[in-house]
Motif scaffolding. Structure first.
Motif, PDB file in Angstrom:
ATOM      1  N   GLN A  17     -10.080   4.495 -16.708  1.00  0.00           N
ATOM      2  CA  GLN A  17      -9.435   3.449 -17.500  1.00  0.00           C
ATOM      3  C   GLN A  17      -8.429   2.665 -16.657  1.00  0.00           C
ATOM      4  N   GLN A  21      -8.867  -1.275 -15.685  1.00  0.00           N
ATOM      5  CA  GLN A  21      -7.818  -2.189 -16.138  1.00  0.00           C
ATOM      6  C   GLN A  21      -7.196  -2.937 -14.962  1.00  0.00           C
ATOM      7  N   LEU A  24      -9.516  -5.651 -14.016  1.00  0.00           N
ATOM      8  CA  LEU A  24      -9.403  -6.767 -14.961  1.00  0.00           C
ATOM      9  C   LEU A  24      -8.153  -7.591 -14.670  1.00  0.00           C
ATOM     10  N   ASP A  25      -7.048  -6.894 -14.395  1.00  0.00           N
ATOM     11  CA  ASP A  25      -5.783  -7.598 -14.148  1.00  0.00           C
ATOM     12  C   ASP A  25      -5.815  -8.407 -12.854  1.00  0.00           C
ATOM     13  N   ASP A 154      -8.394  -7.561 -27.032  1.00  0.00           N
ATOM     14  CA  ASP A 154      -8.538  -6.117 -26.893  1.00  0.00           C
ATOM     15  C   ASP A 154      -9.999  -5.739 -27.133  1.00  0.00           C
ATOM     16  N   ASP A 161     -10.206   1.891 -24.085  1.00  0.00           N
ATOM     17  CA  ASP A 161      -9.581   0.650 -24.548  1.00  0.00           C
ATOM     18  C   ASP A 161      -9.064  -0.165 -23.371  1.00  0.00           C
ATOM     19  N   PHE A 162      -9.351  -1.481 -23.414  1.00  0.00           N
ATOM     20  CA  PHE A 162      -8.895  -2.405 -22.375  1.00  0.00           C
ATOM     21  C   PHE A 162      -8.396  -3.682 -23.027  1.00  0.00           C
ATOM     22  N   TRP A 163      -7.728  -4.524 -22.218  1.00  0.00           N
ATOM     23  CA  TRP A 163      -7.254  -5.804 -22.729  1.00  0.00           C
ATOM     24  C   TRP A 163      -7.193  -6.820 -21.601  1.00  0.00           C
ATOM     25  N   ILE A 164      -7.252  -8.093 -21.995  1.00  0.00           N
ATOM     26  CA  ILE A 164      -7.093  -9.202 -21.063  1.00  0.00           C
ATOM     27  C   ILE A 164      -6.539 -10.390 -21.847  1.00  0.00           C
TER      28      ILE A 164
END
Length: 318
Positions: A17, A21, A24-25, A154, A161-164
């Motif tokens: 994870q 992440q 992604l960042d 999200d 779980d991931f987010w951008i």
């Protein structure tokens, strides 16, 4: 035993994870760097010089974006913030395109006895000019450029779980499309053929009927436009605008070009992805030492392979 396996699986999931992440960042800084680096490489390949003013031109374009956005808001009643920003970015890109054209046709081409070193000195002079002009033209009050859209996305992937941010996602899509179009043009258009011919040998390309003046002019113009787009996407993350806001991006653009190899177009773009990714990984472990470690790794790679990861040795017949 079962509890130990559950604990190990949980730890592995956490590591996966974190890695995903971080990837992604780092996509956002990677695509911003790719746009800036592609502009640097276009100029280097066709004008045989490094443009030290690439970052300053991009920063100047962002000030144009800010002013144009405010102008559209005042002259078009009821215009949405998103539309005024988009129109402002378009104006900034056009301004940078024309400024790049002006530098090549009216400054570099008019200079006597110009060589690669002379071109570099001229671009350094342009940096000083832009630095002095920005407060005179746009004032000294702080300025910002808003995000294209606010909020986060999200989502779940592999049960994790991931987010951008929405701004980052849209910026990544825009940059990816633009970079893809540039590479398609380089591969399948007459302009691209001219760029590759000029990059190989400007004199021979000219003798074969290639309008090398047009090629170099378009390269400077497109490089300016790419820098403007890069800075426009980066400005909302950076904060208050500054004439030096793109300096680190430009430095990393040169490093990415050296790392990937100036001999190709795709090598520096790959280098532009590698540097932010490694930086993000190292920063998770030690934010204080991230630059030292990353630049040290780049130095080691260049010492091992001076022509870059994807560079090609130029063989000349005697």
């Amino acid at each position: 035993m079962c509890g130990l396996l559950i604990s190990l699986n949980g730890g592995l999931d956490m590591v996966i994870q974190i890695i995903i992440q971080i990837l992604l960042d780092t996509l956002m800084p990677a695509v911003i760097l790719m746009l800036a680096t592609l502009g640097i490489v276009l100029i280097f390949k066709t004008s045989y010089t490094t443009n030290f003013a690439q970052g300053s031109i991009a920063a100047l374009a962002v000030y144009v974006v800010s002013s144009a956005s405010a102008l559209f808001a005042s002259i078009i009643p009821g215009i949405s913030p998103v539309m005024q920003l988009i129109l402002g970015i378009i104006v900034g890109i056009i301004a940078a395109f024309l400024f790049g054209l002006f530098i090549d046709t009216m400054i570099l081409r008019k200079s006597k006895y110009i060589n690669a070193g002379g071109k570099q000195m001229i671009t350094m002079g342009i940096v000083l000019i832009i630095t002095g002009l920005v407060p005179l033209i746009f004032g000294t009050l702080s300025r910002t450029v808003p995000k294209i859209v606010y909020g986060n996305i999200d989502f779940t992937l592999f049960g994790l779980d991931f987010w951008i941010t929405k701004h980052n996602l849209i910026s990544i899509i825009i940059a990816t499309v633009v970079i893809s179009v540039i590479f398609i043009m380089l591969r399948f258009t007459k302009w691209g053929l001219g760029v590759r011919a000029t990059a190989s040998n400007e004199l021979v390309a000219s003798m074969m009927g290639v309008n090398t003046h047009f090629i170099t002019a378009m390269s400077w113009s497109i490089a300016g436009a790419l820098g403007a787009l890069s800075a426009s996407l980066y400005a909302p993350i950076y904060g208050n605008l500054s004439s030096a806001m793109m300096t680190n991006i430009q430095i990393n653009g040169f490093l990415a070009s050296i790392l990937g190899g100036f001999g190709t177009f795709f090598g520096p773009v790959v280098g532009s992805y590698i540097i932010p990714t490694i930086t993000g990984m190292v920063a998770y472990v030690s934010a204080l030492w991230k630059n030292v470690i990353v630049y040290g790794l780049i130095l080691i790679i260049i010492l091992i392979k001076p022509i870059g990861l994807f560079g090609k040795k130029v063989q000349k017949k005697v």
